[in-house]
Design an enzyme around this catalytic site. Structure first.
Site, short mmCIF file in Angstrom:
data_model
loop_
_atom_site.label_atom_id
_atom_site.label_comp_id
_atom_site.label_asym_id
_atom_site.label_seq_id
_atom_site.Cartn_x
_atom_site.Cartn_y
_atom_site.Cartn_z
N MET A 1 43.43 -165.15 -14.25
CA MET A 1 41.94 -164.39 -14.66
C MET A 1 41.01 -165.57 -15.50
SD MET A 1 43.96 -160.81 -15.67
CE MET A 1 44.54 -161.46 -17.12
N HIS B 1 47.29 -173.87 -15.93
CA HIS B 1 46.94 -173.48 -14.63
C HIS B 1 46.84 -174.56 -13.31
CE1 HIS B 1 44.58 -170.26 -16.98
NE2 HIS B 1 45.50 -169.33 -16.47
O1 PAF Z 1 49.13 -164.24 -14.43
C1 PAF Z 1 47.77 -164.11 -14.68
O2 PAF Z 1 47.54 -164.66 -15.11
C2 PAF Z 1 47.01 -162.48 -14.01
O3 PAF Z 1 48.31 -161.37 -14.53
C3 PAF Z 1 46.94 -162.07 -12.87
C4 PAF Z 1 48.58 -162.90 -12.17
C5 PAF Z 1 45.98 -163.43 -12.21
C6 PAF Z 1 46.98 -161.19 -12.18
O4 PAF Z 1 45.78 -160.85 -12.65
#
Ligand code: PAF
Length: 282
Positions: free
Chosen positions: A30, A37
């Site tokens: 997100m 990430h």
């Molecule tokens: O973990 C996240 O950032 C969100 O829940 C995801 C998996 C991208 C789904 O919107």
């Protein structure tokens, strides 16, 4: 790095020409990207030929409208970080292309809906399941990468992949922490300096509880003491502190050294809700 905005673009311009035996790794996010990430991206690059990262703040998984409105958006920096990491493709869909209409389908993940995140964020996993299914259908990855910080989300996605027969492998990547132990999270950007300092109690309480459990203190005593610690020593408002099975999320009333178990915590710092977890017996 190529940027695309629709599933049609991906499928007609890129996917067809890639399909000659190249493996696709997918990292759904997100945005407001941090090192956690980027660890997912690194893992994907190591294990797959092509890495696709999506950035989409999914409205249907927010049970709290304020949390959605205040979700940090740092798109320009995110794209730079992805580029520097050697990401091949960034998928930036518009809300209307993901949700041309409101889904009527509801996903129910059984027991997982009634504990911890399921209990305190009603409808959250339905939104996660719907968007992740849409993203999997669009990208058609061979492997998808998720962070262990969202342990219950991992359990939900595992269920989703099994129940809907998605032909892909899930890879779970360990939680990345700041040097002082705070689990990296996009929501950390919303903490003011006092809240940031106080947020350390999450990791501190997990490690304290783990040490005590392994030293033989009964779980219910450990949990009571941690609840007291939150009340007496911190501005953080504890929502839950539970010992669970890391896949089914059944809550344990006692620690069994021969059972897989993790401690999960959720707490508010001001209006920011943070979660974390620590495996006790992996
Ligand atoms: O973990 C996240 O950032 C969100 O829940 C995801 C998996 C991208 C789904 O919107």
């Amino acid at each position: 790095m190529q940027v695309f905005h629709t599933g049609t673009e991906w499928q007609t311009n890129w996917l067809k020409s890639l399909q000659s035996g190249k493996t696709i790794g997918f990292v759904p996010t997100m945005g407001a990207l941090h090192q956690g990430h980027l660890d997912l991206v690194k893992n994907s690059k190591k294990e797959c030929d092509i890495t696709v990262v999506s950035i989409f703040v999914n409205p249907t998984q927010f049970n709290n409208p304020e949390d959605f409105a205040k979700y940090p958006i740092t798109l320009e920096q995110d794209l730079k970080k992805l580029e520097d990491e050697g990401t091949d493709f960034a998928f930036l869909p518009e809300t209307l292309s993901i949700y041309p209409e409101k889904p009527v389908l509801t996903l129910n993940f059984g027991e997982l809906e009634h504990v911890l995140e399921g209990e305190f964020r009603p409808g959250h996993f339905n939104g996660v399941g719907i968007v992740v299914s849409k993203l999997f259908h669009t990208i058609k990855p061979d492997k998808a990468f998720f962070g262990q910080k969202d342990l219950q989300q991992v359990a939900v996605i595992k269920r989703l992949v099994r129940d809907l027969s998605f032909n892909l492998e899930l890879v779970v990547v360990p939680t990345r922490r700041e040097v002082d132990g705070l689990a990296m999270s996009s929501r950390n950007l919303r903490l003011n300096p006092v809240e940031r300092a106080q947020a350390l109690i999450l990791y501190w309480s997990l490690t304290k509880a783990k040490d005590e459990l392994l030293a033989g203190k009964p779980w219910l005593d450990v949990r009571n003491q941690i609840r007291q610690d939150f009340k007496e020593t911190s501005l953080a408002r504890l929502e839950y502190f539970e010992l669970v099975h890391p896949e089914h999320f059944t809550r344990f009333e006692a620690f069994e050294p021969d059972q897989k178990s993790s401690i999960c915590v959720a707490a508010y710092l001001g209006s920011v809700r943070l979660i974390d977890n620590l495996p006790i017996i992996p």
